[in-house]
Design an enzyme around this catalytic site. Sequence first.
Site, PDB file in Angstrom:
ATOM      1  N   GLY A   5      73.247   6.166  99.586  1.00  0.00           N
ATOM      2  CA  GLY A   5      73.188   7.453 100.286  1.00  0.00           C
ATOM      3  C   GLY A   5      72.306   7.367 101.523  1.00  0.00           C
ATOM      4  N   LYS A   6      71.125   6.759 101.343  1.00  0.00           N
ATOM      5  CA  LYS A   6      70.201   6.616 102.480  1.00  0.00           C
ATOM      6  C   LYS A   6      70.814   5.735 103.566  1.00  0.00           C
ATOM      7  CE  LYS A   6      65.599   6.736 100.337  1.00  0.00           C
ATOM      8  NZ  LYS A   6      64.500   5.853  99.957  1.00  0.00           N
ATOM      9  N   ASP A  39      59.771   4.658 103.093  1.00  0.00           N
ATOM     10  CA  ASP A  39      59.171   4.947 101.798  1.00  0.00           C
ATOM     11  C   ASP A  39      58.859   6.432 101.790  1.00  0.00           C
ATOM     12  OD1 ASP A  39      58.466   3.801  99.280  1.00  0.00           O
ATOM     13  OD2 ASP A  39      56.387   4.265  99.736  1.00  0.00           O
ATOM     14  N   LYS A  83      68.690  21.297 105.038  1.00  0.00           N
ATOM     15  CA  LYS A  83      67.585  20.473 104.530  1.00  0.00           C
ATOM     16  C   LYS A  83      67.398  19.235 105.403  1.00  0.00           C
ATOM     17  CE  LYS A  83      65.951  17.248 101.229  1.00  0.00           C
ATOM     18  NZ  LYS A  83      66.205  16.293 100.158  1.00  0.00           N
ATOM     19  N   GLY A 141      66.125  14.147  93.324  1.00  0.00           N
ATOM     20  CA  GLY A 141      64.682  13.975  93.090  1.00  0.00           C
ATOM     21  C   GLY A 141      64.000  15.292  92.737  1.00  0.00           C
TER      22      GLY A 141
HETATM   23  P1  IMP Z   1      61.615   5.646  97.584  1.00  0.00           P
HETATM   24  O1  IMP Z   1      63.091   5.437  97.507  1.00  0.00           O
HETATM   25  O2  IMP Z   1      60.769   4.553  97.085  1.00  0.00           O
HETATM   26  O3  IMP Z   1      61.199   6.113  98.958  1.00  0.00           O
HETATM   27  O4  IMP Z   1      61.312   6.828  96.547  1.00  0.00           O
HETATM   28  C1  IMP Z   1      61.245   8.103  96.962  1.00  0.00           C
HETATM   29  C2  IMP Z   1      61.195   9.052  95.768  1.00  0.00           C
HETATM   30  O5  IMP Z   1      60.519  10.212  96.245  1.00  0.00           O
HETATM   31  C3  IMP Z   1      62.565   9.500  95.368  1.00  0.00           C
HETATM   32  O6  IMP Z   1      63.032   8.818  94.247  1.00  0.00           O
HETATM   33  C4  IMP Z   1      62.344  10.968  95.033  1.00  0.00           C
HETATM   34  O7  IMP Z   1      61.849  11.051  93.748  1.00  0.00           O
HETATM   35  C5  IMP Z   1      61.210  11.381  95.930  1.00  0.00           C
HETATM   36  N1  IMP Z   1      61.740  11.992  97.162  1.00  0.00           N
HETATM   37  C6  IMP Z   1      61.694  11.470  98.407  1.00  0.00           C
HETATM   38  N2  IMP Z   1      62.309  12.274  99.281  1.00  0.00           N
HETATM   39  C7  IMP Z   1      62.771  13.315  98.566  1.00  0.00           C
HETATM   40  C8  IMP Z   1      63.522  14.487  98.924  1.00  0.00           C
HETATM   41  O8  IMP Z   1      63.924  14.732 100.066  1.00  0.00           O
HETATM   42  N3  IMP Z   1      63.792  15.313  97.908  1.00  0.00           N
HETATM   43  C9  IMP Z   1      63.411  15.095  96.636  1.00  0.00           C
HETATM   44  N4  IMP Z   1      62.733  14.040  96.244  1.00  0.00           N
HETATM   45  C10 IMP Z   1      62.404  13.147  97.205  1.00  0.00           C
END
Ligand code: IMP
Length: 199
Positions: free
Chosen positions: A19-20, A76, A180, A158
């Site tokens: 998705g990202k 991150d 959003k 999340g």
């Molecule tokens: P990363 O992929 O290591 O950056 O983990 C980021 C985590 O932070 C995700 O798994 C979510 O739990 C939380 N997170 C980051 N951005 C969002 C957002 O926009 N909405 C909800 N949770 C988020």
Amino acid sequence: MTARRLEGGRLVLASHNAGKLREIAALLRPYGIETISAASLGLAEPEETGATFEENAELKALAAAAGAGLPALADDSGLVVPALGGAPGIYSARWAGAGKDFRIAMAKVEARLVGRSDRRAYFVAVLTLAWPDRHVETFRGEVHGRLVWPPRGEKGFGYDPIFLAEGESETFGEMDPGKKHRMSHRAVAFAKLVTTSLG
Ligand code: IMP
């Protein structure tokens, strides 16, 4: 020191989240940047051993740039709750456990907030551009608000269902995803990256 700019061409995306990857590729296309994923190059994801969002974004971007011999972009992100000393913070994904169940992670946050009046929270996103010579440019975006309970809305991911941004009546879980994405921590960080390194 003047910021280093990204001059078109190919950019490796260090994220392994589909998705990202789609979202970032679409954001960069108008700037003539062609993106390739670290996974498609067979690059492994380094362990996130940093103590801050910046350290984790930088170690992921540096590993991808070194592995590919090309500039790389990593991110991150997470949820910061000041009343919990900043938790879950860089551990936001890990609070959901091996099953990646964010109902569990949200319930954990709520359980720790019981009896506290300070329900402020903010999302953080850090984006790092790294080059094979180890130069980095790092950008931070934040969106501030407060936590609600019970969780509301099915649209996000999340911690979205418990996050109410300042001035909004819908949680990120209830909000139209386009809205959003325009106001999110990632949008703020990305706008800084565009201004500094692409604009
Ligand atoms: P990363 O992929 O290591 O950056 O983990 C980021 C985590 O932070 C995700 O798994 C979510 O739990 C939380 N997170 C980051 N951005 C969002 C957002 O926009 N909405 C909800 N949770 C988020």
